[in-house]
Enzyme design. Structure first.
Site, PDB file in Angstrom:
ATOM      1  N   CYS A 123      92.675  46.208 -18.480  1.00 14.88           N
ATOM      2  CA  CYS A 123      93.523  47.148 -17.860  1.00 14.88           C
ATOM      3  C   CYS A 123      95.026  47.228 -18.126  1.00 14.88           C
ATOM      4  CB  CYS A 123      93.453  46.927 -16.107  1.00 14.88           C
ATOM      5  SG  CYS A 123      91.635  46.982 -15.681  1.00 14.88           S
ATOM      6  N   GLY A 136      88.539  47.858 -11.347  1.00 13.21           N
ATOM      7  CA  GLY A 136      87.520  48.598 -12.014  1.00 13.21           C
ATOM      8  C   GLY A 136      88.418  49.993 -12.229  1.00 13.21           C
ATOM      9  N   GLU A 160      92.610  56.141 -20.468  1.00 15.30           N
ATOM     10  CA  GLU A 160      92.572  54.535 -20.697  1.00 15.30           C
ATOM     11  C   GLU A 160      91.630  54.190 -22.059  1.00 15.30           C
ATOM     12  OE1 GLU A 160      91.274  52.141 -17.468  1.00 15.30           O
ATOM     13  OE2 GLU A 160      92.664  50.675 -18.052  1.00 15.30           O
ATOM     14  N   LYS A 201      79.764  41.560  -5.559  1.00 14.57           N
ATOM     15  CA  LYS A 201      78.837  42.334  -6.479  1.00 14.57           C
ATOM     16  C   LYS A 201      79.670  42.523  -7.693  1.00 14.57           C
ATOM     17  CE  LYS A 201      76.508  45.999  -8.343  1.00 14.57           C
ATOM     18  NZ  LYS A 201      76.941  45.515  -9.686  1.00 14.57           N
ATOM     19  N   PRO A 202      78.933  41.452  -8.666  1.00 17.92           N
ATOM     20  CA  PRO A 202      79.685  41.473 -10.158  1.00 17.92           C
ATOM     21  C   PRO A 202      79.055  42.576 -10.787  1.00 17.92           C
ATOM     22  CG  PRO A 202      78.603  39.244  -9.285  1.00 17.92           C
ATOM     23  CD  PRO A 202      78.243  40.372  -8.364  1.00 17.92           C
ATOM     24  N   ALA A 203      79.571  42.795 -12.071  1.00 22.45           N
ATOM     25  CA  ALA A 203      79.023  43.994 -12.921  1.00 22.45           C
ATOM     26  C   ALA A 203      77.519  43.638 -13.250  1.00 22.45           C
ATOM     27  CB  ALA A 203      79.965  44.169 -13.971  1.00 22.45           C
ATOM     28  N   GLU A 249      92.401  47.247  -7.822  1.00 20.16           N
ATOM     29  CA  GLU A 249      93.020  46.898  -9.191  1.00 20.16           C
ATOM     30  C   GLU A 249      92.496  47.781 -10.124  1.00 20.16           C
ATOM     31  OE1 GLU A 249      93.478  46.018 -12.370  1.00 20.16           O
ATOM     32  OE2 GLU A 249      92.923  43.997 -12.342  1.00 20.16           O
TER      33      GLU A 249
HETATM   34  C1  SIN Z   1      91.960  43.312 -16.150  1.00 17.75           C
HETATM   35  O1  SIN Z   1      91.659  44.104 -17.202  1.00 17.75           O
HETATM   36  O2  SIN Z   1      91.724  44.003 -15.010  1.00 17.75           O
HETATM   37  C2  SIN Z   1      92.633  42.140 -15.874  1.00 17.75           C
HETATM   38  C3  SIN Z   1      93.297  41.658 -17.026  1.00 17.75           C
HETATM   39  C4  SIN Z   1      94.024  40.475 -16.603  1.00 17.75           C
HETATM   40  O3  SIN Z   1      93.994  39.606 -15.736  1.00 17.75           O
HETATM   41  O4  SIN Z   1      95.185  39.944 -17.790  1.00 17.75           O
END
Ligand code: SIN
Length: 491
Positions: A295, A239, A392, A186-188, A261
């Protein structure tokens, strides 16, 4: 690239807008679609099948039916299929990068980097698939032998975000397939086209029907089916921490394995002995890549008080050269944010930080193209009491916090519920070692702002989640260990 030079997407065979179920491209059963727009212009670039619970059930059944046969495919054959998929992605990397820029917004050079980054996981796991070993373990008595096998966990649900629509999906599908699992993805909804294009090339590469299934649309319905189905044995998600917690709770009802993640709040620590030019390269890469929407972005820049002024001077000089604009324009270094809500969230965080005493060092009304663009912001005097210290940011805002000594720097860095990535700039080997051991993060970059690659384990601690993607550990999350006790062998 001028308007005239912008190629039309419809010429590309990989432009798929239906769901991929059991090797076929299928419209939503109720015939509805949703619009995908270009975040730089607001222009609608495609209408995509708006799937829900029914299509998800079909996709899960297709994945479950394909599972046993795929698990039986010899490792060498799986390796060839994954390699063929990698070759097709690389052969079409420029076109895939262009599509990615149109739906996600990032500059073309970054989009090309992402396509190669995503492909690197497919290549890596096309190699690792040949190295899934079991063990022979010493037994407690001479009449027994202990043997372990590693077997695929089964059907895997992969839920991926819009910030890396190609790489986050490739990083999940490739190890799942290498382990012998089948997937329902399920992609965004913001960025489905890059994901569906990956599906297109997987089919072209000869990956059998049902092994990879993909659908977008009614997120809550699809999520409910994926988390509640007893046939789905694992869910892997990239996410927000908030959604990750909800998915983990839902998965507990069927005791699915999960890999999460989730969000980060990366400290970027600059000690007074640091090479400041190297630190500038690192901060530009780690803070402003993807307009700050990663992230692992530097979220709090902790700078030793005695070098703060010179650090600021150098940072502002670098940012003078930043060009905010449409990702297809070659001069652009900072593209748009994904949508209006993202812009409002970032602007709100900045406004409230200033109300609480942070000092802006960049013009807040700096002209940008109309749309979802945010010019880089530098804020000084940020403190742990401010919302921006713990939120964040997910935008091009450099939030500067000063510290007086090593202990304070590490304490400030660890003052968060997140634990994904941290960065340290120092020339002192002792500080490098102490800081890497004391930082409560899954990834620590020492004098390095780009830490992601397929050979290294990517993943977090604390509320940034669990599980590792990439590296020799990246298959573990998709494999069950089975222990076989061979008894009655003694004299
Ligand atoms: C992410 O923002 O979830 C991944 C970033 C990355 O793989 O460098």
């Amino acid at each position: 690239m001028t308007e005239q030079e912008i190629p039309s997407l419809s010429q590309y065979d990989f432009l798929q807008t239906d769901a991929l179920i059991d090797g076929h491209w299928q419209a939503a059963m109720d015939g509805t679609t949703f619009a995908v727009d270009n975040p730089a212009t607001g222009e609608i670039i495609a209408q995509v099948a708006n799937c829900g619970a029914q299509e998800t059930r079909l996709a899960i059944t297709a994945a479950a039916n394909a599972q046993a046969a795929w698990a039986q495919v010899p490792a060498k054959q799986k390796s060839r299929l994954l390699r063929a998929w990698f070759d097709l992605i690389i052969a079409n990397e420029n076109e895939l990068a262009y599509l990615l820029t149109l739906e996600q917004g990032k500059p073309m050079a970054e989009a090309l980097g992402e396509v190669r980054y995503g492909a690197s996981y497919v290549e890596w796991f096309s190699e690792e698939v040949k190295r899934i070993y079991g063990d022979v373990i010493p037994a407690p008595g001479i009449d027994k032998r202990i043997v372990t096998l590693k077997q695929p966990v089964g059907v895997v649900a992969c839920i991926t975000p819009w910030n890396f629509p190609n790489a986050m999906l490739a990083r999940k599908i490739a190890p799942a397939l290498a382990a012998g699992c089948t997937v329902v993805c399920k992609p965004a909804n913001e960025t489905p086209l890059s994901a569906l294009a990956l599906g297109y090339y997987a089919i072209e590469a000869g990956i059998p029907p049902g092994v990879i299934n993909m659908l977008c649309g009614k997120t809550a319905e699809i999520g409910d089916e994926l988390t509640s189905s007893p046939e789905v044995r694992k869910l892997t998600f990239t996410g927000s921490t908030q959604v990750g917690k909800m998915l983990t709770a839902a998965c507990s009802q069927t005791m699915k394995r999960t890999s999460m993640e989730l969000g980060g709040n990366a400290p970027f620590i600059v000690f007074s002995d640091a090479n400041l030019d190297a630190a500038m390269d690192g901060v530009m890469a780690s803070k402003f890549r993807n307009s700050g929407q990663t992230c692992v972005c530097a979220n709090r820049i902790l700078v030793s008080a005695d070098i703060l002024d010179v650090f600021i001077e150098k940072l502002l000089a670098r940012l003078e050269k930043a060009v905010v604009g449409h990702g297809v324009a070659p001069e652009t270094t900072i593209g748009p944010l994904i949508h209006r809500q993202a812009v409002e969230k970032v602007e709100g965080l900045v406004e409230r930080a200033i109300d609480q005493g942070a000092v802006p060092l960049t013009a807040l009304d700096k002209a940008t193209p109309a749309g979802n663009f945010v010019a880089p912001v530098v804020l000084k005097d940020v403190t742990p009491e401010m919302e921006i210290f713990s939120a964040e940011i997910f935008g091009p805002v450099a939030s500067l916090v000063s510290f007086s000594d090593y202990e304070q720097a590490i304490a400030l860095a660890n003052q968060t519920t997140a634990g994904l990535a941290a960065y340290v700039y120092t020339t002192d080997p002792q500080t490098m070692i102490r800081a890497s051991e004391q930082l409560e993060y899954g990834i620590v970059g020492i004098n390095e702002g780009i830490i992601s690659n397929e050979m290294a384990p990517f993943g977090g601690m604390k509320e940034s989640g669990h599980g590792r993607e990439g590296s020799k550990y990246g298959l573990d999350d998709y494999l069950d260990i089975k222990y076989i006790c061979l008894g009655g062998l003694g004299p």
